[in-house]
Scaffold this motif. Sequence first.
Motif, mmCIF file in Angstrom:
data_model
loop_
_atom_site.group_PDB
_atom_site.id
_atom_site.type_symbol
_atom_site.label_atom_id
_atom_site.label_comp_id
_atom_site.label_asym_id
_atom_site.label_seq_id
_atom_site.Cartn_x
_atom_site.Cartn_y
_atom_site.Cartn_z
ATOM 1 N N ASN A 1 0.838 -1.194 0.000
ATOM 2 C CA ASN A 1 0.000 0.000 0.000
ATOM 3 C C ASN A 1 0.876 1.247 0.000
ATOM 4 N N ALA A 2 0.215 2.406 -0.111
ATOM 5 C CA ALA A 2 0.936 3.680 -0.067
ATOM 6 C C ALA A 2 1.785 3.761 1.196
ATOM 7 N N SER A 3 2.954 4.364 1.051
ATOM 8 C CA SER A 3 3.931 4.364 2.132
ATOM 9 C C SER A 3 4.261 5.749 2.666
ATOM 10 N N ALA B 1 13.994 22.769 -1.690
ATOM 11 C CA ALA B 1 14.534 21.703 -0.842
ATOM 12 C C ALA B 1 13.435 20.688 -0.558
ATOM 13 N N PHE B 2 13.832 19.490 -0.229
ATOM 14 C CA PHE B 2 12.866 18.551 0.336
ATOM 15 C C PHE B 2 13.583 17.676 1.353
ATOM 16 N N ARG B 3 12.821 17.140 2.303
ATOM 17 C CA ARG B 3 13.401 16.212 3.275
ATOM 18 C C ARG B 3 12.502 14.994 3.441
ATOM 19 N N HIS B 4 13.131 13.913 3.848
ATOM 20 C CA HIS B 4 12.488 12.600 3.919
ATOM 21 C C HIS B 4 12.563 12.132 5.374
ATOM 22 N N ALA B 5 11.432 11.899 6.008
ATOM 23 C CA ALA B 5 11.422 11.429 7.396
ATOM 24 C C ALA B 5 10.684 10.097 7.459
ATOM 25 N N HIS B 6 11.048 9.281 8.444
ATOM 26 C CA HIS B 6 10.447 7.953 8.539
ATOM 27 C C HIS B 6 9.722 7.758 9.857
ATOM 28 N N ASN B 7 8.793 6.800 9.813
ATOM 29 C CA ASN B 7 8.091 6.412 11.031
ATOM 30 C C ASN B 7 7.355 7.598 11.658
ATOM 31 N N VAL B 8 6.649 8.311 10.827
ATOM 32 C CA VAL B 8 5.909 9.483 11.293
ATOM 33 C C VAL B 8 4.451 9.057 11.528
ATOM 34 N N ALA B 9 3.498 9.613 10.840
ATOM 35 C CA ALA B 9 2.090 9.301 11.108
ATOM 36 C C ALA B 9 1.749 7.874 10.685
ATOM 37 N N SER C 1 17.691 26.430 8.517
ATOM 38 C CA SER C 1 17.287 25.116 8.024
ATOM 39 C C SER C 1 16.725 24.243 9.139
ATOM 40 N N CYS C 2 17.149 24.496 10.372
ATOM 41 C CA CYS C 2 16.681 23.642 11.457
ATOM 42 C C CYS C 2 15.191 23.832 11.710
ATOM 43 N N SER C 3 14.634 24.920 11.224
ATOM 44 C CA SER C 3 13.208 25.146 11.431
ATOM 45 C C SER C 3 12.360 24.152 10.654
ATOM 46 N N VAL C 4 12.931 23.515 9.673
ATOM 47 C CA VAL C 4 12.178 22.528 8.908
ATOM 48 C C VAL C 4 12.931 21.197 8.891
ATOM 49 N N SER C 5 13.628 20.932 9.957
ATOM 50 C CA SER C 5 14.401 19.694 10.011
ATOM 51 C C SER C 5 13.506 18.482 10.182
ATOM 52 N N THR C 6 14.061 17.347 9.921
ATOM 53 C CA THR C 6 13.327 16.092 10.004
ATOM 54 C C THR C 6 12.679 15.908 11.360
ATOM 55 N N SER C 7 13.395 16.221 12.384
ATOM 56 C CA SER C 7 12.893 15.901 13.714
ATOM 57 C C SER C 7 11.804 16.860 14.169
ATOM 58 N N GLU C 8 11.749 18.025 13.564
ATOM 59 C CA GLU C 8 10.835 19.017 14.100
ATOM 60 C C GLU C 8 9.570 19.223 13.289
ATOM 61 N N VAL C 9 9.624 18.936 12.012
ATOM 62 C CA VAL C 9 8.439 19.171 11.202
ATOM 63 C C VAL C 9 7.633 17.883 11.149
ATOM 64 N N ALA C 10 6.446 17.921 11.630
ATOM 65 C CA ALA C 10 5.621 16.710 11.647
ATOM 66 C C ALA C 10 4.167 17.102 11.474
ATOM 67 N N ILE D 1 11.005 2.158 -3.073
ATOM 68 C CA ILE D 1 11.818 2.117 -1.865
ATOM 69 C C ILE D 1 11.103 1.265 -0.825
ATOM 70 N N LEU D 2 11.869 0.659 0.022
ATOM 71 C CA LEU D 2 11.316 -0.175 1.087
ATOM 72 C C LEU D 2 10.829 0.704 2.236
ATOM 73 N N GLU D 3 10.141 0.095 3.168
ATOM 74 C CA GLU D 3 9.650 0.840 4.333
ATOM 75 C C GLU D 3 10.820 1.489 5.070
ATOM 76 N N ALA D 4 10.711 2.773 5.294
ATOM 77 C CA ALA D 4 11.715 3.557 6.036
ATOM 78 C C ALA D 4 13.076 3.595 5.356
ATOM 79 N N GLU D 5 13.116 3.316 4.053
ATOM 80 C CA GLU D 5 14.387 3.355 3.325
ATOM 81 C C GLU D 5 14.616 4.743 2.741
#
Lengths: 284, 284
Positions: free
Chosen positions: A175-177, A245-253, B8-17, B216-220
Motif C-alpha cells: 500500500n501507499a507508504s 529543498a525537500f526532506r524525507h522522514a520515517h516512522n511518522v504518522a 534550516s533547522c526550522s524545517v528539520s526532520t525531527s521538528e516538522v511533523a 523504496i522499502l519501508e523507512a528506506e
Amino acid sequence: MELKSFSSCSVSTSEVAHVGRSYSTLISSFRHKVGVRFSTHFQCRRDKAVISSVGQDNFAAETSSHRINGTNGSISRFYSTNLKLLDAFDDEYGGVVVHPDRLPSNPYTFASVLRLSLSQWKKMGKKGIWLKLPLDQSDLVPIAVKEGFQYHHAEPGYVMLTYWIPEGPSMLPANASHQVGVGGFVINDNNEVLVVQERHCSPTTLGLWKIPTGFILEAEEIYTGAVREVKEETGIDTEFVEVIAFRHAHNVAFEKSDLFFICMLRPLSSKIIVDDLEIAAAKV
Amino acid sequence: MELKSFSSCSVSTSEVAHVGRSYSTLISSFRHKVGVRFSTHFQCRRDKAVISSVGQDNFAAETSSHRINGTNGSISRFYSTNLKLLDAFDDEYGGVVVHPDRLPSNPYTFASVLRLSLSQWKKMGKKGIWLKLPLDQSDLVPIAVKEGFQYHHAEPGYVMLTYWIPEGPSMLPANASHQVGVGGFVINDNNEVLVVQERHCSPTTLGLWKIPTGFILEAEEIYTGAVREVKEETGIDTEFVEVIAFRHAHNVAFEKSDLFFICMLRPLSSKIIVDDLEIAAAKV
C-alpha cells in the motif's frame, strides 16, 4: 559497450508506473479501459476476464455461463453453471480480483462460495486474490479472515483483503507508504519572508515562527498545494517559483514515511488575513 | 516589516511533523515517551491518559480503579468501577485511542462496552475515536461498523477504524497518500548509461531499454533505495551522486499518488549479473 539513448520520455509521468516491486510501462495502456476502478494494477477488460458471474442478488438462481480468460485470451466454458464461484476477473499478474459490487449479501452464502472459489483458484494456479469489501458488508470481513485473508489497505468506505496462494512470501504490491507535505517560502523583493505561528502546538514550540505548511490534498500537485496552504493560512496570493529543498522522514504518522517539499513562492498580494482555526499569527 | 530568521533547522526532520492537516513541531517531543506505538499522533504518557482499565481478560471481574486525565493532568476517580468502558487513553487533540491489546474477546461484551464507551465519550465532548482491531479479532469489525465507525487504514495485521463525534466533517488526519519509486541513472566515465529490459511488461513496451527502477522499502532512504535496486537488478555496485529529477503522478496504484526520483549513481563495478526474476536483459 554502447551509449543508450535515454530521453526524458522514458521516465515520463504517463509511462513509468508500478508493477509488483518494480516500475514499468505496463499500466498506462490499461488505465482507461475499464469501468471498475480498483487500481491500475488490477484493471483488465471485463469482457475477457470474467471468471464467474455469481452475483449478489441472483446467487441462488444462478444460470448464466461462467467464462474464464485463457492464456491466449480466448473464452472457454471450462466452468459449468453448477460451480458457484465469486464474481471476479483476472488481473495481469496471474491473480484474481473479486468484484466488490457483486458479493453475496448473505454471510453464509459468502462463506461457502468463498471457500469454493479459493479451492478452484488454487487448482488453477492463481496467485494473489484481491477482495474489496464495502463498509456496508463488514459482516463478511471475519469470514474472509477465517479463510486466511489478510488486510491490505482500507479507505473510509471499504477494506481490501488479500490472499497469496503460492508458497513463499507474498509478492503483492504494498500500500501507499508516504504522506507528502509542502511549505511555502514566500519571499518578497525586500528579502522579507512570510511566517506564521501555529495555534495548536506543543509548549516547547509555542510562539515559534515558521513558514506556512500543510499536506497536499488527494491528487494535488506540490506547487498547487504550497500556494493553497499559504492562501488558506495567511490570505496571501502567491505564484510558484521552484522547489528549493525537500526532506524525507520515517516512522511518522501511522508509522509511514513523510516527504516535505519547500517551495519558493512569489507574493502577489500583501494583505495578511489569518486563518483563526490553524494559525495564531502571521507576518513578514 | 522585518526579515525573520529562517534557518534550516526550522524545517528539520525531527521538528516538522503532521498535526491534523498541518505541519507543526508538536510531535517530536512525544515521540519517544510511550510504549504503545499507534502512531506519533496518538502517543501520550499512559500513566496520565488512562480512561478506563477494562481489559480483555478481566472484564467481567473488573475491580480496579478507572482514572481519567483531567485538563490539568491530575488523576481523578470520576468513573466508578461499575462503569465499564473500553481501555483507552486520550490523544493530544481531544480524541480517544482504544488500546488494541485490551479489547474484550467476546463480541457481545465488545458490543455493549463499545456502545457505553461511545455514549460516555460523547458526553465528555470527545472528538475522534481511534479503534485498532487486530486481524485475529476481525469478528469485532462489523460490530464497530454497526456503531458508526468507518475504516481509516489497514496493514496486513490490523484494521484501524475511526469515529468522529462532533458535528461536521471529520478533522482526523488522512492515511498515507503516496508511493515512492526510485530510478538509478548509472553513468560511467565514457558517458555510457546502464539500462535494462523488464521481464514482465505489456506488449507495447516489450524490449524497451530503461534505467533500473523500483519502490523504496519501508523507512528506506531514496539514495539507498536507488543503489539497492541497481544492485538487485544488474549486480552493479554504485554510489549515490545526486537526485537529478523527480516526477509526481496521480491516481496510480490503489488510486494513490506516486513520486518517482531519478538518482545519478556512479558505478563502482562493471560486471553485470541480471536478476532473472524481474529483468530480461541489462547492458551499458
